[in-house]
Write a protein that holds these residues in place. Structure first.
Motif, short mmCIF file in Angstrom:
data_model
loop_
_atom_site.label_atom_id
_atom_site.label_comp_id
_atom_site.label_asym_id
_atom_site.label_seq_id
_atom_site.Cartn_x
_atom_site.Cartn_y
_atom_site.Cartn_z
N ASN A 86 50.16 48.93 39.52
CA ASN A 86 51.46 48.29 39.72
C ASN A 86 51.31 46.84 40.17
OD1 ASN A 86 52.69 50.70 39.07
ND2 ASN A 86 53.27 51.22 41.16
N LYS A 87 50.42 46.61 41.14
CA LYS A 87 50.28 45.27 41.72
C LYS A 87 49.77 44.27 40.69
CE LYS A 87 47.64 46.43 45.23
NZ LYS A 87 46.88 46.29 46.50
N LEU A 88 48.74 44.64 39.94
CA LEU A 88 48.17 43.70 38.98
C LEU A 88 49.12 43.47 37.80
CD1 LEU A 88 45.60 44.13 40.70
CD2 LEU A 88 44.31 43.95 38.57
N ARG A 89 49.72 44.54 37.32
CA ARG A 89 50.66 44.40 36.20
C ARG A 89 51.83 43.50 36.58
NH1 ARG A 89 54.26 49.40 35.65
NH2 ARG A 89 55.03 48.35 37.53
N ALA A 127 35.83 37.86 37.82
CA ALA A 127 36.08 39.16 37.20
C ALA A 127 36.50 40.11 38.31
CB ALA A 127 34.84 39.68 36.49
N THR A 128 37.69 40.70 38.23
CA THR A 128 38.23 41.43 39.38
C THR A 128 39.10 42.59 38.96
OG1 THR A 128 39.43 41.12 41.47
CG2 THR A 128 40.26 39.91 39.55
N ASP A 129 39.25 43.55 39.87
CA ASP A 129 40.29 44.57 39.71
C ASP A 129 41.15 44.62 40.97
OD1 ASP A 129 38.51 45.81 41.44
OD2 ASP A 129 38.27 47.63 40.26
N PHE A 130 41.14 43.54 41.76
CA PHE A 130 41.94 43.44 42.97
C PHE A 130 43.05 42.39 42.80
CE2 PHE A 130 39.23 45.07 46.77
CZ PHE A 130 38.99 46.26 46.11
N ARG A 141 42.42 27.62 40.17
CA ARG A 141 42.44 27.27 38.75
C ARG A 141 41.15 27.69 38.04
NH1 ARG A 141 46.69 23.28 37.69
NH2 ARG A 141 47.78 22.86 39.65
N LYS A 142 40.73 28.92 38.33
CA LYS A 142 39.51 29.46 37.74
C LYS A 142 39.84 30.36 36.55
CE LYS A 142 36.92 27.70 40.98
NZ LYS A 142 35.96 26.61 40.70
N PRO A 143 39.03 30.32 35.51
CA PRO A 143 39.15 31.35 34.48
C PRO A 143 38.95 32.73 35.12
CG PRO A 143 37.65 29.60 33.78
CD PRO A 143 37.93 29.37 35.24
N PHE A 144 39.72 33.71 34.69
CA PHE A 144 39.52 35.05 35.24
C PHE A 144 40.00 36.12 34.28
CE2 PHE A 144 43.93 34.51 36.45
CZ PHE A 144 44.47 35.79 36.51
N ALA A 145 39.41 37.29 34.43
CA ALA A 145 39.86 38.48 33.73
C ALA A 145 39.99 39.59 34.77
CB ALA A 145 38.86 38.88 32.65
N CYS A 146 41.03 40.41 34.64
CA CYS A 146 41.24 41.50 35.60
C CYS A 146 41.48 42.79 34.84
CB CYS A 146 42.42 41.20 36.52
SG CYS A 146 44.02 41.01 35.69
N VAL A 147 41.22 43.89 35.52
CA VAL A 147 41.47 45.21 34.95
C VAL A 147 42.19 46.05 36.00
CG1 VAL A 147 39.18 46.06 35.67
CG2 VAL A 147 40.41 47.21 33.81
N ALA A 148 43.20 46.78 35.58
CA ALA A 148 44.05 47.52 36.51
C ALA A 148 43.56 48.96 36.66
CB ALA A 148 45.50 47.50 36.03
N THR A 149 43.00 49.28 37.82
CA THR A 149 42.67 50.66 38.13
C THR A 149 43.94 51.39 38.57
OG1 THR A 149 42.12 50.01 40.39
CG2 THR A 149 40.31 50.08 38.80
N SER A 150 43.88 52.70 38.69
CA SER A 150 45.09 53.47 38.97
C SER A 150 45.74 53.08 40.28
CB SER A 150 44.77 54.97 38.96
OG SER A 150 43.78 55.28 39.93
N TYR A 151 44.94 52.81 41.33
CA TYR A 151 45.52 52.48 42.63
C TYR A 151 46.22 51.13 42.59
CZ TYR A 151 46.06 51.87 47.65
OH TYR A 151 46.60 51.68 48.90
N ARG A 152 45.69 50.19 41.79
CA ARG A 152 46.23 48.83 41.81
C ARG A 152 46.99 48.47 40.54
NH1 ARG A 152 41.47 49.18 44.43
NH2 ARG A 152 41.52 48.45 46.61
N ASN A 200 50.88 51.34 45.05
CA ASN A 200 50.83 52.21 43.86
C ASN A 200 51.96 53.23 43.82
OD1 ASN A 200 49.85 53.68 46.07
ND2 ASN A 200 48.47 54.91 44.82
N GLN A 201 52.89 53.15 44.78
CA GLN A 201 54.00 54.09 44.81
C GLN A 201 55.02 53.74 43.74
OE1 GLN A 201 55.95 54.43 48.63
NE2 GLN A 201 57.84 55.14 47.66
#
Length: 349
Positions: free
Chosen positions: A294-297, A267-270, A281-292, A144-145
């Protein structure tokens, strides 16, 4: 016994992604015919911080008393899994010169360069300090730096004979120091995918893995509504999420792998929740919390998965209904070839 390659990373973190990235990189190197081990560093301060986090992951909210035995079983499951890996003799993290002799120190992956990491941030060894042998960084991340590196930390990066990163934030931070731009490579799990047993791969089941914690209320509500409409159960793995139907808090790393292989959606935020969904090859949705964030984006941008990154304004159900498109896997294959080329050259005797 002297090893060709000593891998230095966060291999003892009670975190599925940390465990699997360490194991996947180790196994890839060993399949190349090299005698590789995980350099088994120990730090009392880091161990205490890791246990506090593992047993109280929802701070500032306290862990429920009834969940503590499950979190303890999870910690023990991780310890058993790590003990089965090829490890060097233990050495103090503060004294890298005491590590098992090897020809090359391979540092990474994970957030090894994150100066804001809650217990490993700014540890000199992860920047190659204290080692006299050749040093290579693979798929390093700053987590997150986002702040620019000053001259002190820029000089530490010059320790590496070969330097690669796994995300665009790290690429920009290193490039801004004036050093040669690092190679952009895949996280070890994408480089060398963990393979679940055939029974897990065949056992497609009617449940959604919920992986993470601290989800926004709107994301939880949308995922729960979608699962209810599809008559699917929500199974929370590794952490308690009250909006899930079932809690699998005590899952060990291999159980996590198998659940990711047999579920219907994720369903994940990691970061590694997204990685395992892509690999299976799974359907998925993610949400970016403040700590993660940068990584998810950066992962979604790298693989063409921007439509999986949920906001209040977009449709979570669409991500849970459709697996990633074929061109996502084409990108992974191309990046895997580039990543292997980097490692083969960087680790050549």
């Amino acid at each position: 016994m002297r090893g060709d390659i000593g891998i230095l990373t966060f291999h003892r973190c009670v975190n599925y992604g940390s465990y699997w990235q360490a194991r996947c990189l180790l196994e890839w190197v060993r399949r190349r015919g090299r005698n590789a081990v995980l350099l088994d560093h120990v730090s009392l301060q880091a161990r205490r911080a890791e246990l506090r986090c593992a047993l109280s992951p929802h701070l500032p909210q306290p862990t429920r008393a009834e969940d503590i035995p499950a979190y303890v079983r999870k910690v023990r499951g991780f310890r058993r899994a790590v003990a089965r890996l090829p490890l060097s003799p233990r050495f103090p993290l503060e004294s890298p010169a005491q590590a098992q002799p090897c020809d090359v120190v391979l540092v990474g992956s994970d957030e090894i360069f994150n100066l804001d990491h809650p217990w490993y941030g700014g540890t000199p060894a992860f920047f190659g300090e204290g080692f006299s042998q050749r040093r290579v960084a693979y798929a390093a991340s700053f987590g997150n730096q986002s702040a620019a590196l000053d001259a002190f930390w820029s000089a530490r990066l010059a320790n590496f004979a070969a330097l690669s990163v796994r995300d665009r934030t790290a690429l920009a931070l290193v490039s801004a120091t004036g050093l040669p731009p690092p190679e952009l490579v895949l996280d070890p799990c994408l480089l060398n995918p963990p393979v679940a047993p055939p029974v897990a791969r065949r056992a497609q089941q009617n449940f959604v893995v919920v992986y993470g914690h601290g989800f926004p209320h709107w994301f939880a509500e949308a995922a729960r509504f979608w699962a209810g409409a599809k008559n699917m159960r929500l199974v929370s793995v590794g952490y308690r999420n009250d909006w899930a139907d079932e809690q699998r808090i005590d899952a060990d790393p291999e159980t996590f792998r198998d659940l990711m292989a047999s579920c219907a959606a994720v369903a994940t935020d990691f970061f590694h929740g997204c990685v395992f969904a892509v690999l299976n090859r799974k359907p998925f949705a993610c949400v970016a919390t403040s700590y993660r964030h940068n990584k998810l984006r950066d992962l979604c941008a790298l693989l063409g998965l921007d439509d999986r990154l949920a906001t209040e304004a977009n449709a979570v159900p669409r991500g849970l209904s459709e697996p990633p498109a074929g061109d996502v896997h084409d990108r992974v294959v191309a990046l895997r070839a580039r990543s292997e080329c980097f490692l083969d050259l960087a680790l050549a005797p």
